[in-house]
Design a protein around this motif. Structure first.
Motif, PDB file in Angstrom:
ATOM      1  N   UNK A   6      -6.034  53.335   8.394  1.00  0.00           N
ATOM      2  CA  UNK A   6      -5.202  52.604   7.135  1.00  0.00           C
ATOM      3  C   UNK A   6      -4.658  51.404   7.628  1.00  0.00           C
ATOM      4  N   UNK A   7      -3.714  51.480   8.617  1.00  0.00           N
ATOM      5  CA  UNK A   7      -3.131  50.364   9.326  1.00  0.00           C
ATOM      6  C   UNK A   7      -2.914  50.544  10.809  1.00  0.00           C
ATOM      7  N   UNK A   8      -2.754  49.407  11.142  1.00  0.00           N
ATOM      8  CA  UNK A   8      -2.479  49.092  12.816  1.00  0.00           C
ATOM      9  C   UNK A   8      -1.044  48.839  13.016  1.00  0.00           C
ATOM     10  N   UNK A   9      -0.372  49.341  13.933  1.00  0.00           N
ATOM     11  CA  UNK A   9       1.211  49.020  14.034  1.00  0.00           C
ATOM     12  C   UNK A   9       1.269  48.160  15.297  1.00  0.00           C
ATOM     13  N   UNK A  10       2.098  47.192  15.376  1.00  0.00           N
ATOM     14  CA  UNK A  10       2.591  46.233  15.979  1.00  0.00           C
ATOM     15  C   UNK A  10       4.176  46.381  16.349  1.00  0.00           C
ATOM     16  N   UNK A  11       4.672  46.548  17.529  1.00  0.00           N
ATOM     17  CA  UNK A  11       6.073  46.682  17.696  1.00  0.00           C
ATOM     18  C   UNK A  11       6.347  45.127  17.886  1.00  0.00           C
ATOM     19  N   UNK A  12       7.657  44.818  17.683  1.00  0.00           N
ATOM     20  CA  UNK A  12       8.271  43.587  17.880  1.00  0.00           C
ATOM     21  C   UNK A  12       9.460  43.349  17.887  1.00  0.00           C
ATOM     22  N   UNK A  13      10.090  42.399  18.669  1.00  0.00           N
ATOM     23  CA  UNK A  13      11.744  42.409  18.851  1.00  0.00           C
ATOM     24  C   UNK A  13      12.001  41.484  17.498  1.00  0.00           C
ATOM     25  N   UNK A  14      10.967  40.455  17.094  1.00  0.00           N
ATOM     26  CA  UNK A  14      11.283  39.556  15.735  1.00  0.00           C
ATOM     27  C   UNK A  14      10.158  39.976  14.752  1.00  0.00           C
ATOM     28  N   UNK A  15      10.203  40.941  13.921  1.00  0.00           N
ATOM     29  CA  UNK A  15       8.936  41.470  13.243  1.00  0.00           C
ATOM     30  C   UNK A  15       8.653  40.007  12.302  1.00  0.00           C
ATOM     31  N   UNK A  16       9.268  39.551  11.712  1.00  0.00           N
ATOM     32  CA  UNK A  16       9.269  38.446  10.966  1.00  0.00           C
ATOM     33  C   UNK A  16       8.091  37.268  11.612  1.00  0.00           C
ATOM     34  N   UNK A  17       8.590  36.940  12.580  1.00  0.00           N
ATOM     35  CA  UNK A  17       7.720  36.199  13.327  1.00  0.00           C
ATOM     36  C   UNK A  17       6.336  36.508  13.794  1.00  0.00           C
ATOM     37  N   UNK A  18       6.190  37.738  14.314  1.00  0.00           N
ATOM     38  CA  UNK A  18       4.957  38.333  14.453  1.00  0.00           C
ATOM     39  C   UNK A  18       4.136  38.595  13.221  1.00  0.00           C
ATOM     40  N   UNK A  19       4.824  38.951  12.074  1.00  0.00           N
ATOM     41  CA  UNK A  19       4.116  39.039  10.861  1.00  0.00           C
ATOM     42  C   UNK A  19       3.629  37.906  10.210  1.00  0.00           C
ATOM     43  N   UNK A  20       4.526  36.782  10.181  1.00  0.00           N
ATOM     44  CA  UNK A  20       4.107  35.508   9.799  1.00  0.00           C
ATOM     45  C   UNK A  20       2.956  34.894  10.674  1.00  0.00           C
ATOM     46  N   UNK A  21       3.124  35.169  11.922  1.00  0.00           N
ATOM     47  CA  UNK A  21       1.947  34.501  12.866  1.00  0.00           C
ATOM     48  C   UNK A  21       0.624  35.184  12.271  1.00  0.00           C
ATOM     49  N   UNK A  22       0.569  36.430  12.185  1.00  0.00           N
ATOM     50  CA  UNK A  22      -0.536  37.192  11.746  1.00  0.00           C
ATOM     51  C   UNK A  22      -1.251  36.995  10.438  1.00  0.00           C
TER      52      UNK A  22
END
Length: 122
Positions: A6-22
Protein backbone atom coordinates in the motif's frame (compact mmCIF):
# COMPACT_ATOMS: atom_id res chain seq x y z
CA UNK A 1 -5.62 -14.32 -0.88
CA UNK A 2 -2.47 -12.23 -0.83
CA UNK A 3 -1.23 -8.93 0.53
CA UNK A 4 -0.59 -5.86 -1.57
CA UNK A 5 1.94 -3.10 -0.95
CA UNK A 6 0.00 0.00 0.00
CA UNK A 7 2.72 2.42 1.00
CA UNK A 8 6.43 2.54 1.75
CA UNK A 9 7.59 4.58 4.74
CA UNK A 10 10.58 6.86 5.03
CA UNK A 11 11.70 8.35 8.35
CA UNK A 12 12.99 11.91 8.16
CA UNK A 13 14.20 14.75 10.33
CA UNK A 14 12.59 17.13 7.83
CA UNK A 15 9.66 15.34 6.17
CA UNK A 16 8.85 18.26 3.86
CA UNK A 17 12.36 18.27 2.36
CA UNK A 18 12.29 14.51 1.74
CA UNK A 19 8.70 14.50 0.44
CA UNK A 20 9.40 17.41 -1.92
CA UNK A 21 12.53 15.67 -3.22
CA UNK A 22 10.67 12.42 -3.99
CA UNK A 23 7.73 14.30 -5.55
CA UNK A 24 10.14 15.96 -7.99
CA UNK A 25 12.05 12.71 -8.68
CA UNK A 26 8.93 10.65 -9.37
CA UNK A 27 6.63 13.41 -10.69
CA UNK A 28 4.24 12.63 -7.84
CA UNK A 29 2.11 14.90 -5.69
CA UNK A 30 1.26 15.25 -2.03
CA UNK A 31 -1.80 13.16 -1.26
CA UNK A 32 -2.22 13.99 2.42
CA UNK A 33 -0.58 15.76 5.36
CA UNK A 34 -1.45 14.78 8.93
CA UNK A 35 0.28 14.55 12.32
CA UNK A 36 3.55 15.83 10.86
CA UNK A 37 3.60 13.11 8.21
CA UNK A 38 3.25 13.56 4.48
CA UNK A 39 1.85 11.00 2.05
CA UNK A 40 2.97 11.31 -1.57
CA UNK A 41 2.03 9.27 -4.60
CA UNK A 42 1.04 9.14 -8.24
CA UNK A 43 -2.26 10.60 -9.35
CA UNK A 44 -3.88 7.13 -9.26
CA UNK A 45 -4.72 6.61 -5.56
CA UNK A 46 -4.93 2.84 -6.09
CA UNK A 47 -1.16 2.71 -6.69
CA UNK A 48 1.30 2.54 -3.77
CA UNK A 49 2.76 5.73 -2.39
CA UNK A 50 5.33 6.85 0.16
CA UNK A 51 4.69 8.09 3.71
CA UNK A 52 7.34 10.42 5.11
CA UNK A 53 7.17 10.69 8.89
CA UNK A 54 9.22 12.74 11.34
CA UNK A 55 11.72 11.06 13.64
CA UNK A 56 14.11 12.70 16.12
CA UNK A 57 17.24 10.75 15.18
CA UNK A 58 19.50 11.11 12.15
CA UNK A 59 20.00 8.12 9.83
CA UNK A 60 23.32 6.44 10.62
CA UNK A 61 23.31 3.04 8.89
CA UNK A 62 22.82 1.75 5.36
CA UNK A 63 19.17 1.16 4.45
CA UNK A 64 18.04 -2.47 4.57
CA UNK A 65 15.40 -1.69 1.92
CA UNK A 66 15.81 0.78 -0.93
CA UNK A 67 14.21 1.88 -4.19
CA UNK A 68 15.65 1.06 -7.62
CA UNK A 69 14.77 3.60 -10.32
CA UNK A 70 14.95 3.50 -14.12
CA UNK A 71 15.12 6.49 -16.43
CA UNK A 72 11.83 6.90 -18.28
CA UNK A 73 11.83 9.02 -21.42
CA UNK A 74 15.49 10.01 -21.18
CA UNK A 75 18.89 8.36 -21.08
CA UNK A 76 20.34 7.06 -17.85
CA UNK A 77 23.04 9.74 -18.02
CA UNK A 78 20.44 12.51 -18.41
CA UNK A 79 18.43 11.12 -15.51
CA UNK A 80 21.52 10.91 -13.31
CA UNK A 81 22.26 14.58 -14.00
CA UNK A 82 18.63 15.48 -13.19
CA UNK A 83 18.68 13.52 -9.91
CA UNK A 84 21.92 15.19 -8.84
CA UNK A 85 20.46 18.61 -9.70
CA UNK A 86 17.41 17.80 -7.54
CA UNK A 87 19.66 17.18 -4.54
CA UNK A 88 20.64 13.52 -4.74
CA UNK A 89 24.23 12.64 -3.88
CA UNK A 90 26.42 9.75 -4.97
CA UNK A 91 27.19 7.33 -2.14
CA UNK A 92 29.42 4.33 -1.61
CA UNK A 93 27.77 1.45 0.23
CA UNK A 94 30.51 -0.99 -0.66
CA UNK A 95 29.38 -1.68 -4.22
CA UNK A 96 32.07 -2.95 -6.61
CA UNK A 97 33.35 -0.32 -9.06
CA UNK A 98 32.04 -2.17 -12.13
CA UNK A 99 28.35 -2.40 -11.17
CA UNK A 100 25.73 -1.41 -13.74
CA UNK A 101 23.84 0.89 -11.37
CA UNK A 102 24.58 4.12 -9.56
CA UNK A 103 24.00 4.34 -5.81
CA UNK A 104 22.57 7.67 -4.71
CA UNK A 105 21.02 9.14 -1.57
CA UNK A 106 18.15 11.55 -1.00
CA UNK A 107 18.71 14.76 1.01
CA UNK A 108 18.64 12.83 4.32
CA UNK A 109 20.91 10.00 3.20
CA UNK A 110 18.33 7.35 2.27
CA UNK A 111 19.98 5.26 -0.43
CA UNK A 112 18.41 4.43 -3.79
CA UNK A 113 19.80 3.17 -7.08
CA UNK A 114 19.52 4.35 -10.65
CA UNK A 115 19.66 1.27 -12.86
CA UNK A 116 21.56 1.29 -16.17
CA UNK A 117 18.72 0.10 -18.41
CA UNK A 118 15.94 2.60 -19.04
CA UNK A 119 12.23 1.80 -19.06
CA UNK A 120 12.37 1.90 -22.85
CA UNK A 121 15.20 -0.69 -22.91
CA UNK A 122 13.08 -3.33 -21.18
Amino acid sequence: MTSRISVLCIDALEPRVVADFWCRVLDWRIREEADGGITIGPSDPALPGIDVFPVPERKTLKNRLHLDLRADGSTTEEELRRLLELGATRVDVGQPPDVTWTVLADPEGNEFCLLQRTVQDL
